[in-house]
Design a protein around this motif. Structure first.
Motif: not given
Length: 194
Positions: A28-42
């Motif tokens: 539970x809570x383990x990351x499974x997939x990541x999407x591009x996130x440059x805009x969200x980080x900024x």
């Protein structure tokens, strides 16, 4: 399965990482997939800058309000701006978190339906996740025998795949009423899946 879900991303974007292999047991809570996130980080960085600016503005106003250089109304506006900046940061952090799909419970993950580089939306099925630590079996009990069914009661099941073998389980849930058409009571039993 005790729990079974189809996994969908919370946001649309391009897949940058797939962090599981089919058949893997995930927590539970383990990351499974990541999407591009440059805009969200900024956006998170910008929200932190705005929050710090609002905090400094309020501190300056609070130091000078006693001198009369700043009105109480200006201090109230600065407090409101600080609260708004905190909310803005929270929204930016939420948008960033939504770029990572995490397991909602412990279980075994299925085959990925996407690859790195694919563009996905909130309606793109990523994979399935099943908690197979125990199995649930739903069945109907005739009305005439419904009085003897109780939660925790013992049940036995067989399967066509293993003829002659019996599996012991317990009643996990009982329906709230007799079905008027079939005159049966719905019952759910739980079987350990050792």
């Amino acid at each position: 399965a005790a729990s079974a879900v189809a996994l969908y991303p919370e946001a649309a974007g391009r897949v940058t990482e797939i962090l599981f292999t089919p058949g893997q047991h995930v927590k539970r809570g383990q990351p499974l997939l990541r999407l591009d996130s440059e805009e969200e980080e900024l956006n998170v960085q910008l929200a932190r800058v705005r929050l710090e600016d609002a905090r400094q503005q309020l501190e300056r106003y609070e130091r000078t309000v006693a001198t009369g250089a700043v009105s109480a109304t200006e201090v109230d506006r600065a407090r409101t701006a600080l609260s708004a900046a905190r909310i803005e940061l929270g929204r930016a952090e939420l948008a960033l978190r939504q770029r990572t799909l995490v397991a909602p419970f412990d279980g075994v993950i299925g085959i990925a339906n996407v690859d790195v580089g694919d563009r996905v939306t909130e309606s793109t099925l990523i994979a399935t996740l099943d908690d197979r630590s125990s199995l649930l079996v739903d069945f109907e009990v005739p009305e005439a025998f419904a009085y003897g069914v109780r939660v925790g009661g013992e049940v036995t099941a067989t399967t066509w795949a293993l003829p002659g073998e019996q599996f012991a389980g317990t009643v996990a849930a009982i329906g709230s009423r007799i079905d008027p058409q079939t005159r049966t009571l719905r019952v759910r039993a739980r079987f350990p899946n050792t």
